[in-house]
Scaffold this motif. Sequence first.
Motif, PDB file in Angstrom:
ATOM      1  N   LEU A  20      -0.546   2.953 -19.102  1.00 42.72           N
ATOM      2  CA  LEU A  20      -1.851   2.299 -19.230  1.00 42.72           C
ATOM      3  C   LEU A  20      -2.957   3.096 -18.553  1.00 42.72           C
ATOM      4  CD1 LEU A  20      -0.699  -1.392 -18.724  1.00 42.72           C
ATOM      5  CD2 LEU A  20      -1.527  -0.380 -20.852  1.00 42.72           C
ATOM      6  N   GLU A  21      -2.615   3.823 -17.498  1.00 36.76           N
ATOM      7  CA  GLU A  21      -3.599   4.706 -16.854  1.00 36.76           C
ATOM      8  C   GLU A  21      -3.976   5.840 -17.805  1.00 36.76           C
ATOM      9  OE1 GLU A  21      -5.453   4.606 -14.080  1.00 36.76           O
ATOM     10  OE2 GLU A  21      -4.669   2.563 -13.989  1.00 36.76           O
ATOM     11  N   LYS A  22      -2.960   6.347 -18.509  1.00 35.23           N
ATOM     12  CA  LYS A  22      -3.182   7.444 -19.460  1.00 35.23           C
ATOM     13  C   LYS A  22      -4.039   6.970 -20.638  1.00 35.23           C
ATOM     14  CE  LYS A  22       0.051   8.755 -22.380  1.00 35.23           C
ATOM     15  NZ  LYS A  22       1.343   9.185 -22.947  1.00 35.23           N
ATOM     16  N   GLY A  23      -3.888   5.700 -20.991  1.00 34.84           N
ATOM     17  CA  GLY A  23      -4.637   5.133 -22.120  1.00 34.84           C
ATOM     18  C   GLY A  23      -3.761   4.991 -23.342  1.00 34.84           C
ATOM     19  N   GLY A  24      -4.032   3.971 -24.137  1.00 32.07           N
ATOM     20  CA  GLY A  24      -3.231   3.715 -25.332  1.00 32.07           C
ATOM     21  C   GLY A  24      -2.415   2.445 -25.171  1.00 32.07           C
ATOM     22  N   PHE A  25      -1.463   2.274 -26.089  1.00 29.69           N
ATOM     23  CA  PHE A  25      -0.607   1.091 -26.077  1.00 29.69           C
ATOM     24  C   PHE A  25       0.681   1.373 -25.309  1.00 29.69           C
ATOM     25  CE2 PHE A  25      -2.982   0.366 -30.103  1.00 29.69           C
ATOM     26  CZ  PHE A  25      -3.477  -0.904 -29.831  1.00 29.69           C
ATOM     27  N   ALA A  26       1.045   0.461 -24.421  1.00 30.17           N
ATOM     28  CA  ALA A  26       2.349   0.507 -23.761  1.00 30.17           C
ATOM     29  C   ALA A  26       3.249  -0.496 -24.471  1.00 30.17           C
ATOM     30  CB  ALA A  26       2.214   0.162 -22.282  1.00 30.17           C
ATOM     31  N   LYS A  27       4.343   0.011 -25.016  1.00 28.63           N
ATOM     32  CA  LYS A  27       5.270  -0.808 -25.812  1.00 28.63           C
ATOM     33  C   LYS A  27       6.425  -1.231 -24.912  1.00 28.63           C
ATOM     34  CE  LYS A  27       7.957  -0.154 -30.088  1.00 28.63           C
ATOM     35  NZ  LYS A  27       8.322   0.891 -31.074  1.00 28.63           N
ATOM     36  N   MET A  28       6.528  -2.549 -24.684  1.00 27.27           N
ATOM     37  CA  MET A  28       7.466  -3.044 -23.676  1.00 27.27           C
ATOM     38  C   MET A  28       8.254  -4.238 -24.192  1.00 27.27           C
ATOM     39  SD  MET A  28       6.425  -4.552 -19.909  1.00 27.27           S
ATOM     40  CE  MET A  28       6.676  -6.290 -20.274  1.00 27.27           C
ATOM     41  N   MET A  29       9.500  -4.363 -23.757  1.00 23.19           N
ATOM     42  CA  MET A  29      10.280  -5.566 -24.015  1.00 23.19           C
ATOM     43  C   MET A  29       9.839  -6.648 -23.022  1.00 23.19           C
ATOM     44  SD  MET A  29      12.203  -4.813 -26.590  1.00 23.19           S
ATOM     45  CE  MET A  29      13.189  -6.304 -26.630  1.00 23.19           C
ATOM     46  N   TRP A  30       9.776  -7.895 -23.514  1.00 21.67           N
ATOM     47  CA  TRP A  30       9.185  -8.980 -22.714  1.00 21.67           C
ATOM     48  C   TRP A  30      10.023 -10.241 -22.852  1.00 21.67           C
ATOM     49  CZ3 TRP A  30       5.540 -12.784 -25.191  1.00 21.67           C
ATOM     50  CH2 TRP A  30       4.927 -13.637 -24.263  1.00 21.67           C
ATOM     51  N   CYS A  31      10.083 -11.006 -21.747  1.00 20.77           N
ATOM     52  CA  CYS A  31      10.904 -12.213 -21.709  1.00 20.77           C
ATOM     53  C   CYS A  31      10.279 -13.395 -22.454  1.00 20.77           C
ATOM     54  CB  CYS A  31      11.166 -12.619 -20.259  1.00 20.77           C
ATOM     55  SG  CYS A  31       9.629 -13.001 -19.364  1.00 20.77           S
ATOM     56  N   GLY A  32       8.965 -13.315 -22.695  1.00 20.99           N
ATOM     57  CA  GLY A  32       8.265 -14.415 -23.362  1.00 20.99           C
ATOM     58  C   GLY A  32       7.562 -15.354 -22.406  1.00 20.99           C
ATOM     59  N   GLU A  33       7.694 -15.105 -21.088  1.00 20.45           N
ATOM     60  CA  GLU A  33       7.074 -15.989 -20.088  1.00 20.45           C
ATOM     61  C   GLU A  33       5.642 -15.541 -19.778  1.00 20.45           C
ATOM     62  OE1 GLU A  33       8.484 -18.700 -18.725  1.00 20.45           O
ATOM     63  OE2 GLU A  33      10.346 -18.405 -19.854  1.00 20.45           O
ATOM     64  N   VAL A  89       9.456  -6.782 -15.855  1.00 22.77           N
ATOM     65  CA  VAL A  89       8.694  -7.475 -14.809  1.00 22.77           C
ATOM     66  C   VAL A  89       9.586  -8.417 -14.005  1.00 22.77           C
ATOM     67  CG1 VAL A  89       6.674  -8.921 -14.311  1.00 22.77           C
ATOM     68  CG2 VAL A  89       6.606  -7.324 -16.243  1.00 22.77           C
ATOM     69  N   CYS A  90      10.424  -9.218 -14.705  1.00 23.40           N
ATOM     70  CA  CYS A  90      11.213 -10.238 -14.001  1.00 23.40           C
ATOM     71  C   CYS A  90      12.726 -10.017 -14.081  1.00 23.40           C
ATOM     72  CB  CYS A  90      10.883 -11.625 -14.550  1.00 23.40           C
ATOM     73  SG  CYS A  90      11.399 -11.828 -16.274  1.00 23.40           S
ATOM     74  N   GLY A  91      13.155  -9.128 -14.973  1.00 22.00           N
ATOM     75  CA  GLY A  91      14.592  -8.857 -15.104  1.00 22.00           C
ATOM     76  C   GLY A  91      15.348  -9.853 -15.962  1.00 22.00           C
ATOM     77  N   LYS A  92      14.646 -10.883 -16.500  1.00 18.39           N
ATOM     78  CA  LYS A  92      15.312 -11.844 -17.380  1.00 18.39           C
ATOM     79  C   LYS A  92      15.541 -11.224 -18.765  1.00 18.39           C
ATOM     80  CE  LYS A  92      13.234 -15.992 -15.316  1.00 18.39           C
ATOM     81  NZ  LYS A  92      12.196 -17.017 -15.533  1.00 18.39           N
ATOM     82  N   LYS A  93      16.299 -11.944 -19.590  1.00 18.52           N
ATOM     83  CA  LYS A  93      16.601 -11.451 -20.937  1.00 18.52           C
ATOM     84  C   LYS A  93      15.307 -11.247 -21.724  1.00 18.52           C
ATOM     85  CE  LYS A  93      19.221 -12.583 -25.123  1.00 18.52           C
ATOM     86  NZ  LYS A  93      19.590 -11.191 -25.389  1.00 18.52           N
TER      87      LYS A  93
END
Length: 478
Positions: free
Chosen positions: A419-432, A463-467
């Motif tokens: 995010l510092e570099k700029g652009g989209f960061a593509k990340m897996m997310w728990c939904g919370e 971020v949280c380590g959950k599924k």
Amino acid sequence: MGDNKIKNDSITRQEDDFAQWYTDVCKKAGLMDYSSIKGFIVYLPYGYAIWEQIQSYLDKRFKESGHENVYMPSVIPSSLLNKEKEHVEGFAPETLICTIGGQNKLEDPLIVRPTSEVLFCETYSKIIKSYRDLPKLFNQWCSVVRWEKTTRPFLRGSEFLWQEGHTMHETEEEARTETLHMLDIYDECGKNLLAIPFVKGRKTDKEKFAGAEETYTIESLMPDGKALQSGTTHYFGNGFAKAFNILYQGRDGKLTNPFQTSWGVSTRLIGALIMVHGDDNGLVLPPYVAPIQTVVIPVAQNKPGVIPAARELYEKIRNSGVRVKIDESDKSPGWKYSEYEMKGVPIRIELGPRDIEKGVVTLVKRHNGEKNVLKNDEVVDALPKLFKEIHEEMYNKALNYLLEHISEVHTVDELKTALEKGGFAKMMWCGEQQCEDKIKELTTASARCMPFNQIPFDDTCPVCGKKAKKIVLFAKAY
């Protein structure tokens, strides 16, 4: 920047101050001017002409898919807006409220529309009585007012121009299909008219439209690495229909609520055009959206025969359906070159005494500065091919930039770096939402969308380590 050697000194360089460069281009290219009210701009002819091209493309697509244009009032009674709780809470901080009409205090204050869901619902409650009345596919072209704290021409205004479609359907499936179909039309507008590639996807619940069940978005990426939400479509279910008592007699004879959508794009697309394609000499417009596609500039126009030859060429081009201008003013050719570069005109045609002798003209492409010498009688046939080439080159350049600036991240540190570099960061997310909020707190970035191509690449949320449940694109945004 293209191959143009001379830098236009009247605008700031992108690398020195991108925000100032943007403002300089808005003003110097004659797109807009500031009014005496913050966030309310004057759309000057050239800026409005770009909007007309966007409007023309989309209006045709809407009508081809069965939509009809209407026009709703510019004000909403407070009592009407208050009918849908979540919707009014979403818009309450941004509304401009009128409390006096003539010389009388209004019992029910009027809100200058920030969006028109409730007005459409009020109308639909009167005109939808039977399944035979469905679907209702309405759109309106108008302006809306949202009292923004920070404003920037075209990108975020207290008033902006847009279209808003509002449709009612017999079934959930039909409404969901409409929501995604309109997103595709917006995406195609980017690809076919604006030469802008979009990322398509669904908004998270935190970022969805107030009152919607689901919001979908087209997101574009600017050269400073920030994302720009460029259009949205919303599936409402039947929540608004229930709040506004919209009922119709179904095929089984029972009264039931229809399913609703809304969707819109605004003059924010002009902001995207400026930033995605512009360079240090000003605007660079793709040919299909450019108000002036070609400009004919007579060189040494005081010499005999130059103006007549330039006019003859201009007429031939104009008669072929190209949006063309001839500049016979007494300004120097150099001044004219800079002026039309600033305005982003895709092709400049130079014609002087030597060219006339040889029966040729010089064509200069705005997006890369490339020069071509063509026979005079080849110009008309060559222009459509050149427009197609220019459009494809501009689209592919923007697409390559977008693809190079989507970074797959596996940890919070990688997320921060991307995010510092700029652009989209593509990340897996728990939904919370708390993880979404944490990212905002750490980086100021927001979840832009959950893209449609969900191919998981991690099992857990960094971020949280959950599924992990979804892929999300995070970015800093306008």
